[in-house]
Design a protein around this motif. Structure first.
Motif, PDB file in Angstrom:
ATOM      1  N   HIS A 105      14.976 -16.042  23.819  1.00 38.70           N
ATOM      2  CA  HIS A 105      16.094 -16.946  24.024  1.00 38.70           C
ATOM      3  C   HIS A 105      17.056 -16.286  24.994  1.00 38.70           C
ATOM      4  O   HIS A 105      17.309 -15.104  24.909  1.00 38.70           O
ATOM      5  CB  HIS A 105      16.809 -17.225  22.699  1.00 38.70           C
ATOM      6  CG  HIS A 105      15.953 -17.964  21.711  1.00 38.70           C
ATOM      7  ND1 HIS A 105      16.104 -19.298  21.469  1.00 38.70           N
ATOM      8  CD2 HIS A 105      14.924 -17.560  20.936  1.00 38.70           C
ATOM      9  CE1 HIS A 105      15.217 -19.677  20.566  1.00 38.70           C
ATOM     10  NE2 HIS A 105      14.513 -18.628  20.224  1.00 38.70           N
ATOM     11  N   HIS A 107      24.069 -17.578  21.533  1.00 34.38           N
ATOM     12  CA  HIS A 107      24.284 -18.450  20.399  1.00 34.38           C
ATOM     13  C   HIS A 107      25.390 -17.910  19.518  1.00 34.38           C
ATOM     14  O   HIS A 107      25.625 -16.724  19.456  1.00 34.38           O
ATOM     15  CB  HIS A 107      23.002 -18.547  19.552  1.00 34.38           C
ATOM     16  CG  HIS A 107      21.884 -19.212  20.274  1.00 34.38           C
ATOM     17  ND1 HIS A 107      21.614 -20.539  20.137  1.00 34.38           N
ATOM     18  CD2 HIS A 107      20.985 -18.732  21.148  1.00 34.38           C
ATOM     19  CE1 HIS A 107      20.567 -20.849  20.880  1.00 34.38           C
ATOM     20  NE2 HIS A 107      20.165 -19.767  21.506  1.00 34.38           N
ATOM     21  N   ASP A 119      24.495 -23.667  14.739  1.00 36.20           N
ATOM     22  CA  ASP A 119      23.338 -24.449  15.120  1.00 36.20           C
ATOM     23  C   ASP A 119      22.900 -25.350  13.980  1.00 36.20           C
ATOM     24  O   ASP A 119      22.329 -24.917  12.997  1.00 36.20           O
ATOM     25  CB  ASP A 119      22.185 -23.509  15.517  1.00 36.20           C
ATOM     26  CG  ASP A 119      20.997 -24.274  16.081  1.00 36.20           C
ATOM     27  OD1 ASP A 119      21.083 -25.508  16.152  1.00 36.20           O
ATOM     28  OD2 ASP A 119      20.019 -23.618  16.454  1.00 36.20           O
ATOM     29  N   ALA A 126      18.639 -25.952  13.096  1.00 34.52           N
ATOM     30  CA  ALA A 126      17.776 -24.847  12.670  1.00 34.52           C
ATOM     31  C   ALA A 126      16.568 -25.380  11.909  1.00 34.52           C
ATOM     32  O   ALA A 126      16.675 -26.303  11.107  1.00 34.52           O
ATOM     33  CB  ALA A 126      18.561 -23.891  11.778  1.00 34.52           C
ATOM     34  N   VAL A 175      14.597 -18.261   9.563  1.00 38.37           N
ATOM     35  CA  VAL A 175      14.824 -17.770  10.920  1.00 38.37           C
ATOM     36  C   VAL A 175      15.753 -16.574  10.839  1.00 38.37           C
ATOM     37  O   VAL A 175      16.873 -16.685  10.346  1.00 38.37           O
ATOM     38  CB  VAL A 175      15.436 -18.862  11.826  1.00 38.37           C
ATOM     39  CG1 VAL A 175      15.763 -18.289  13.190  1.00 38.37           C
ATOM     40  CG2 VAL A 175      14.490 -20.047  11.953  1.00 38.37           C
ATOM     41  N   HIS A 176      15.277 -15.428  11.309  1.00 40.04           N
ATOM     42  CA  HIS A 176      16.044 -14.186  11.284  1.00 40.04           C
ATOM     43  C   HIS A 176      16.661 -13.982  12.659  1.00 40.04           C
ATOM     44  O   HIS A 176      15.943 -13.854  13.652  1.00 40.04           O
ATOM     45  CB  HIS A 176      15.152 -13.010  10.901  1.00 40.04           C
ATOM     46  CG  HIS A 176      14.580 -13.135   9.525  1.00 40.04           C
ATOM     47  ND1 HIS A 176      15.091 -12.447   8.446  1.00 40.04           N
ATOM     48  CD2 HIS A 176      13.555 -13.892   9.044  1.00 40.04           C
ATOM     49  CE1 HIS A 176      14.409 -12.772   7.356  1.00 40.04           C
ATOM     50  NE2 HIS A 176      13.470 -13.630   7.690  1.00 40.04           N
ATOM     51  N   ARG A 177      17.976 -13.936  12.691  1.00 40.10           N
ATOM     52  CA  ARG A 177      18.726 -13.846  13.937  1.00 40.10           C
ATOM     53  C   ARG A 177      19.309 -12.444  14.069  1.00 40.10           C
ATOM     54  O   ARG A 177      19.914 -11.922  13.145  1.00 40.10           O
ATOM     55  CB  ARG A 177      19.831 -14.898  13.934  1.00 40.10           C
ATOM     56  CG  ARG A 177      20.688 -14.938  15.174  1.00 40.10           C
ATOM     57  CD  ARG A 177      21.500 -16.221  15.210  1.00 40.10           C
ATOM     58  NE  ARG A 177      20.613 -17.359  15.457  1.00 40.10           N
ATOM     59  CZ  ARG A 177      20.992 -18.624  15.394  1.00 40.10           C
ATOM     60  NH1 ARG A 177      22.234 -18.921  15.057  1.00 40.10           N
ATOM     61  NH2 ARG A 177      20.129 -19.586  15.648  1.00 40.10           N
ATOM     62  N   ASP A 218      16.003 -15.217  17.862  1.00 42.05           N
ATOM     63  CA  ASP A 218      15.643 -15.750  16.557  1.00 42.05           C
ATOM     64  C   ASP A 218      14.174 -15.419  16.302  1.00 42.05           C
ATOM     65  O   ASP A 218      13.327 -15.612  17.185  1.00 42.05           O
ATOM     66  CB  ASP A 218      15.826 -17.273  16.516  1.00 42.05           C
ATOM     67  CG  ASP A 218      17.289 -17.681  16.481  1.00 42.05           C
ATOM     68  OD1 ASP A 218      18.126 -16.855  16.091  1.00 42.05           O
ATOM     69  OD2 ASP A 218      17.588 -18.831  16.842  1.00 42.05           O
ATOM     70  N   HIS A 219      13.876 -14.958  15.093  1.00 43.01           N
ATOM     71  CA  HIS A 219      12.533 -14.474  14.782  1.00 43.01           C
ATOM     72  C   HIS A 219      12.089 -15.030  13.435  1.00 43.01           C
ATOM     73  O   HIS A 219      12.906 -15.201  12.528  1.00 43.01           O
ATOM     74  CB  HIS A 219      12.535 -12.940  14.746  1.00 43.01           C
ATOM     75  CG  HIS A 219      13.165 -12.330  15.960  1.00 43.01           C
ATOM     76  ND1 HIS A 219      12.501 -12.161  17.146  1.00 43.01           N
ATOM     77  CD2 HIS A 219      14.439 -11.872  16.178  1.00 43.01           C
ATOM     78  CE1 HIS A 219      13.315 -11.615  18.041  1.00 43.01           C
ATOM     79  NE2 HIS A 219      14.490 -11.434  17.477  1.00 43.01           N
ATOM     80  N   GLN A 256      22.216  -8.789  11.446  1.00 39.60           N
ATOM     81  CA  GLN A 256      21.106  -9.703  11.165  1.00 39.60           C
ATOM     82  C   GLN A 256      21.597 -10.806  10.229  1.00 39.60           C
ATOM     83  O   GLN A 256      22.308 -10.536   9.264  1.00 39.60           O
ATOM     84  CB  GLN A 256      19.941  -8.977  10.501  1.00 39.60           C
ATOM     85  CG  GLN A 256      18.801  -9.919  10.092  1.00 39.60           C
ATOM     86  CD  GLN A 256      17.685  -9.159   9.410  1.00 39.60           C
ATOM     87  OE1 GLN A 256      16.962  -8.422  10.072  1.00 39.60           O
ATOM     88  NE2 GLN A 256      17.543  -9.323   8.109  1.00 39.60           N
ATOM     89  N   VAL A 265      19.356 -17.768   9.237  1.00 38.14           N
ATOM     90  CA  VAL A 265      20.011 -19.031   9.555  1.00 38.14           C
ATOM     91  C   VAL A 265      20.055 -19.928   8.326  1.00 38.14           C
ATOM     92  O   VAL A 265      19.053 -20.105   7.631  1.00 38.14           O
ATOM     93  CB  VAL A 265      19.289 -19.725  10.719  1.00 38.14           C
ATOM     94  CG1 VAL A 265      19.885 -21.106  10.979  1.00 38.14           C
ATOM     95  CG2 VAL A 265      19.379 -18.859  11.974  1.00 38.14           C
TER      96      VAL A 265
END
Length: 197
Positions: A5, A9, A14, A17, A22-24, A71-72, A179, A182
């Motif tokens: 990305h 962000h 968001d 999602a 989703v790990h940000r 995002d992962h 970390q 989301v």
């Protein structure tokens, strides 16, 4: 590898999602309690003037993103370790940042953000040093090519004109690797690098 990305962000804005976890990951400036309280007072004054339609951010979530790291679908210990390696060789001095303007950014729910009329040179330099170190250390990482430091206070339904507010003076004394998952309320500080007076 996940698709990178490149947009900066905000942590909690968001509304699109996906349902999967989703790990940000992002690098951020985190306010101390005194600054957090001042930011909350600014938000309360804006809320009183602008009315209830906006979605206001919990003060515990206030931060200023330095670099968004993606995002992962699962935790990324490899990426965390690479960021720690990059940060461990960086040094910097603490500096003052004055936030005295409220403006909106474009978006589906336009963020209402607090920013400064002057970008301190040490803040721009900090962003640049981290950018160079991360690009050297993390192959394939894509980062923003420009920096608009801000603290998101709310999400609204329309763009608002830029206005002056009572200045919030922030002594920036460190950078944190954060970390979040989301959709969850909290976030975790995984590492930190102090800036020395």
């Amino acid at each position: 590898m996940n698709k990178p990305h490149v947009l900066q962000h905000d942590l909690f804005g968001d509304g699109n999602a996906p349902s999967a976890s989703v790990h940000r990951l992002f690098l951020a400036l985190l306010p101390d309690e005194c600054v957090r309280a001042a930011l909350a007072r600014t938000a309360a004054a804006l809320r009183a003037r602008q009315g209830p339609p906006a979605g206001w951010i919990d003060p515990l979530r206030y931060h200023a993103t330095v670099h968004f790291l993606g995002d992962h679908p699962s935790p990324r210990p490899d990426l965390v370790a690479a960021v720690e390696r990059a940060g461990d060789v960086l040094r910097g001095e603490a500096f003052d940042w004055t936030l005295d303007r409220v403006r909106s950014f474009h978006g589906r729910r336009p963020p209402r953000v607090l920013c400064g009329s002057v970008l301190p040179e040490p803040l721009q330099a900090l962003w640049g040093r981290w950018r160079e170190a991360l690009l050297r250390t993390v192959p394939g990482l894509r980062l923003e090519s420009r920096f608009v430091p801000h603290v998101t206070l709310a999400y609204g339904r329309e763009l608002l004109p830029e206005t002056e507010v009572e200045p919030v003076r922030w002594r920036v004394s460190g950078v944190a690797l954060v970390q979040s998952v989301v959709g969850r309320h909290d976030y975790r500080t995984l590492a930190g690098w102090p800036l020395h007076d």
